[in-house]
Scaffold this motif. Structure first.
Motif, PDB file in Angstrom:
ATOM      1  N   TRP A   1      22.644  41.521  19.402  1.00 17.20           N
ATOM      2  CA  TRP A   1      23.364  41.908  18.345  1.00 17.20           C
ATOM      3  C   TRP A   1      24.492  40.617  17.963  1.00 17.20           C
ATOM      4  O   TRP A   1      24.772  39.699  17.252  1.00 17.20           O
ATOM      5  CB  TRP A   1      24.336  42.666  18.126  1.00 17.20           C
ATOM      6  CG  TRP A   1      22.928  44.366  17.432  1.00 17.20           C
ATOM      7  CD1 TRP A   1      21.393  44.942  18.363  1.00 17.20           C
ATOM      8  CD2 TRP A   1      22.132  44.853  16.457  1.00 17.20           C
ATOM      9  NE1 TRP A   1      21.227  45.744  17.622  1.00 17.20           N
ATOM     10  CE2 TRP A   1      21.211  46.155  16.591  1.00 17.20           C
ATOM     11  CE3 TRP A   1      23.596  44.313  14.982  1.00 17.20           C
ATOM     12  CZ2 TRP A   1      20.765  46.189  15.630  1.00 17.20           C
ATOM     13  CZ3 TRP A   1      22.689  44.882  14.192  1.00 17.20           C
ATOM     14  CH2 TRP A   1      21.617  45.998  14.692  1.00 17.20           C
ATOM     15  N   ASN A   2      25.098  40.581  19.577  1.00 15.00           N
ATOM     16  CA  ASN A   2      26.461  38.926  19.625  1.00 15.00           C
ATOM     17  C   ASN A   2      25.216  37.645  19.170  1.00 15.00           C
ATOM     18  O   ASN A   2      26.061  37.048  18.407  1.00 15.00           O
ATOM     19  CB  ASN A   2      27.052  39.394  20.754  1.00 15.00           C
ATOM     20  CG  ASN A   2      27.768  40.464  20.274  1.00 15.00           C
ATOM     21  OD1 ASN A   2      28.234  40.717  19.006  1.00 15.00           O
ATOM     22  ND2 ASN A   2      28.136  41.147  21.237  1.00 15.00           N
ATOM     23  N   LEU A   3      24.070  37.377  20.299  1.00 16.37           N
ATOM     24  CA  LEU A   3      23.382  36.319  20.322  1.00 16.37           C
ATOM     25  C   LEU A   3      22.935  35.892  18.441  1.00 16.37           C
ATOM     26  O   LEU A   3      23.352  34.501  18.308  1.00 16.37           O
ATOM     27  CB  LEU A   3      22.175  37.090  21.037  1.00 16.37           C
ATOM     28  CG  LEU A   3      21.866  35.941  21.787  1.00 16.37           C
ATOM     29  CD1 LEU A   3      22.766  34.797  22.607  1.00 16.37           C
ATOM     30  CD2 LEU A   3      20.891  35.874  22.634  1.00 16.37           C
ATOM     31  N   HIS A   4      22.832  37.574  17.742  1.00 16.76           N
ATOM     32  CA  HIS A   4      21.997  36.610  16.626  1.00 16.76           C
ATOM     33  C   HIS A   4      23.023  36.942  15.516  1.00 16.76           C
ATOM     34  O   HIS A   4      23.227  37.276  13.618  1.00 16.76           O
ATOM     35  CB  HIS A   4      21.378  37.015  16.090  1.00 16.76           C
ATOM     36  CG  HIS A   4      19.573  37.060  16.715  1.00 16.76           C
ATOM     37  ND1 HIS A   4      19.236  35.635  17.386  1.00 16.76           N
ATOM     38  CD2 HIS A   4      19.725  37.668  17.984  1.00 16.76           C
ATOM     39  CE1 HIS A   4      18.270  35.413  18.327  1.00 16.76           C
ATOM     40  NE2 HIS A   4      18.749  36.860  18.913  1.00 16.76           N
ATOM     41  N   ARG A   5      24.433  37.196  15.683  1.00 16.38           N
ATOM     42  CA  ARG A   5      25.310  37.457  14.837  1.00 16.38           C
ATOM     43  C   ARG A   5      25.724  36.197  13.730  1.00 16.38           C
ATOM     44  O   ARG A   5      25.729  36.840  12.334  1.00 16.38           O
ATOM     45  CB  ARG A   5      26.717  37.250  15.428  1.00 16.38           C
ATOM     46  CG  ARG A   5      28.116  37.662  14.600  1.00 16.38           C
ATOM     47  CD  ARG A   5      29.691  37.498  15.382  1.00 16.38           C
ATOM     48  NE  ARG A   5      29.580  38.139  16.072  1.00 16.38           N
ATOM     49  CZ  ARG A   5      30.221  40.261  15.627  1.00 16.38           C
ATOM     50  NH1 ARG A   5      30.732  40.166  14.995  1.00 16.38           N
ATOM     51  NH2 ARG A   5      30.490  40.765  16.808  1.00 16.38           N
ATOM     52  N   GLU A   6      25.222  35.069  13.506  1.00 21.06           N
ATOM     53  CA  GLU A   6      25.362  34.431  12.736  1.00 21.06           C
ATOM     54  C   GLU A   6      24.338  33.770  11.424  1.00 21.06           C
ATOM     55  O   GLU A   6      24.390  34.446  10.298  1.00 21.06           O
ATOM     56  CB  GLU A   6      25.770  32.851  13.123  1.00 21.06           C
ATOM     57  CG  GLU A   6      26.876  32.344  13.668  1.00 21.06           C
ATOM     58  CD  GLU A   6      27.860  33.094  12.715  1.00 21.06           C
ATOM     59  OE1 GLU A   6      27.814  32.388  11.639  1.00 21.06           O
ATOM     60  OE2 GLU A   6      29.067  33.568  12.862  1.00 21.06           O
ATOM     61  N   SER A   7      23.376  34.189  12.105  1.00 20.90           N
ATOM     62  CA  SER A   7      21.772  34.773  11.273  1.00 20.90           C
ATOM     63  C   SER A   7      22.110  36.598  10.729  1.00 20.90           C
ATOM     64  O   SER A   7      20.960  36.331   8.976  1.00 20.90           O
ATOM     65  CB  SER A   7      20.259  35.070  12.232  1.00 20.90           C
ATOM     66  OG  SER A   7      20.509  33.615  12.578  1.00 20.90           O
ATOM     67  N   LEU A   8      23.230  37.130  11.112  1.00 22.34           N
ATOM     68  CA  LEU A   8      22.912  39.173  11.145  1.00 22.34           C
ATOM     69  C   LEU A   8      23.843  38.887   9.578  1.00 22.34           C
ATOM     70  O   LEU A   8      24.566  39.900  10.034  1.00 22.34           O
ATOM     71  CB  LEU A   8      22.995  40.014  11.622  1.00 22.34           C
ATOM     72  CG  LEU A   8      21.341  39.964  13.011  1.00 22.34           C
ATOM     73  CD1 LEU A   8      22.839  40.624  14.072  1.00 22.34           C
ATOM     74  CD2 LEU A   8      20.184  40.396  12.308  1.00 22.34           C
TER      75      LEU A   8
END
Length: 339
Positions: free
Chosen positions: A229-236
Motif C-alpha cells: 500500500w505504501n509502495l504503490h501510494r502514488e498510483s492509488l
C-alpha cells in the motif's frame, strides 16, 4: 553379612554383594566363603569400616536432597527402565525419562560422569533416584529467559521452520519459537502454507508482537519495508484507472487485486450499467478488468473501485482519438516550413 568381590589389586570392587542369610555359628560363616572361592568373608572390623566409609556419602546425599544440590555419579550400566549409576559405593537409579531433557540413546551415557539432582531418597530401603533432566531444564529455562529479555518487536531474526500448521508456520529463532500466521507469509493471498515454506527452511523474519510473560511471539515473513500500500501510494489516487484481476465474488460486489497485496471493492452497482442480480452474471474469478479509483484510504487499506466508470473513461478516450483521426501529419505541420 556382606561380601566384596576382590579384584587383582586386593581392593573391594563396586558394587558390593550382600548375603542376607543369617549366620548363627562361625563354621557357617566360614562355610559360605568356601562355597565360592571368588568371594572372601569380611571380618566384623572390615564390615564396620565399610559402614563408616558410607556414612559421609549418605550424609552428603541427605544434604544434597534437602538443599536441592547437585551430586556427581558414574553411569555403570543400562538396566530395565533406565540407568544404574554409583555415588561412591551407593547405587543410584536414573530413570530413562530423567536421563536428559531431549531424547537420547542411554548407551551413550555408559561410563560417563554425570551431574544430577536427587528426586527421591530412601536410604533405609536403599532407594536413591536421580535426574539429569531437571538440571538441563533449569539451564534451558535460564537461557530462555535471557532470550526473551532480548527479543524486540520490529527486529529482523534468522530462523528455521520447525512445523507446518493450517494457520501458519512455527519457526525457531534461536531458542524461541513463534508463529507466522498464514496472512503474514506474503503480501499476496496464500492458500496453503506449504506453497510458501517447508519444514527445515531457513528464513529471515520480522518480530511482531512480543508477550515475554506468556512466552509468545508473532513473526512476519513478508517484508514489512515493502508494504504494497505504501509502495504503490502514488498510483492509488482518486480518479486513476488501473488494470486488475478479479479475486473474489460476493453477493454485494467483487474484490479486484490491482497490485500484489492490494485489493479494492467494486460494489455491484459499479460493475456495469446493466441490471444484474449478482456479480457472477458479469464477472468471473481471475478475469482481467480495468477499474477506476473512486476513493482511496491508504492508512486503513481500503479502496473503492468502479468498473463501469473505467469503461466510460476508456470510451471517452477512444472518442477523443476518433475525432482526431481525420488529421494527417501534413495537416498538423501545414505552413510550418513556408517561406
Amino acid at each position: 553379612i556382606s561380601y566384596f568381590h576382590f579384584g587383582q589389586t586386593g581392593f573391594p570392587a563396586t558394587p558390593p554383594v550382600t548375603h542376607k542369610r543369617r549366620i548363627n555359628r562361625p563354621e557357617e560363616y566360614c562355610g559360605i566363603s568356601n562355597t565360592n572361592p571368588n568371594f572372601l568373608p569380611i571380618s566384623i572390623e572390615l564390615y564396620t569400616m565399610k559402614l563408616d566409609f558410607e556414612k559421609p556419602l549418605k550424609r552428603n546425599l541427605k544434604e544434597a536432597y534437602k538443599n536441592n544440590k547437585t551430586i556427581k555419579v558414574v553411569v555403570k550400566e543400562e538396566i530395565k527402565g533406565g540407568l544404574a549409576a554409583y555415588y561412591g559405593s551407593i547405587r543410584v537409579f536414573i530413570p530413562a525419562s530423567q536421563a536428559a531433557r531431549e531424547r537420547i540413546e542411554l548407551k551413550n551415557l555408559l561410563g560417563k560422569e554425570l551431574e544430577v539432582k536427587l528426586i527421591e531418597l530412601d536410604l533405609r530401603n536403599r532407594k536413591v533416584v536421580a535426574s539429569r533432566r531437571v538440571i538441563e531444564e533449569e539451564i534451558y529455562n535460564a537461557h530462555k529467559k535471557e532470550l526473551w529479555k532480548n527479543v524486540k518487536s520490529g527486529e529482523k531474526r534468522e530462523g528455521v521452520v520447525t512445523k507446518i500448521l493450517k494457520v501458519g508456520a512455527i519457526v525457531d529463532i534461536g531458542g524461541i519459537t513463534g508463529l507466522i500466521h498464514i496472512s503474514d507469509l506474503a503480501w499476496e493471498k496464500v492458500k496453503r502454507v506449504e506453497d510458501v515454506v517447508s519444514v527445515g527452511d531457513k528464513v529471515v523474519v520480522f518480530v511482531g508482537n512480543v508477550d515475554a510473560e506468556n512466552e509468545k511471539v508473532s513473526l512476519i515473513l513478508k517484508d514489512v519495508n515493502n508494504e504494497p500500500w505504501n509502495l504503490h501510494r502514488e498510483s492509488l489516487k482518486e480518479g486513476n484507472v488501473l488494470e486488475g484481476k478479479v479475486a473474489k465474488l460476493l453477493n454485494f460486489g467483487a474484490f479486484v487485486e490491482v497490485f500484489p497485496g492490494v485489493e479494492g471493492l467494486v460494489h455491484i452497482n459499479e460493475i456495469t450499467d446493466e441490471n444484474i442480480a449478482k456479480p457472477s452474471e458479469a464477472l468471473e474469478i481471475g478475469q482481467i478488468v480495468k477499474v477506476k479509483i473512486l476513493n482511496a484510504d491508504i492508512e486503513n487499506k481500503k479502496l473503492s473501485l468502479s468498473i463501469r466508470d473505467a469503461v466510460e473513461k476508456s470510451q471517452e478516450y477512444l472518442a477523443y482519438n476518433d475525432s482526431d483521426e481525420g488529421e494527417t501529419l501534413g495537416d498538423l505541420f501545414k505552413g510550418l516550413f513556408d517561406n
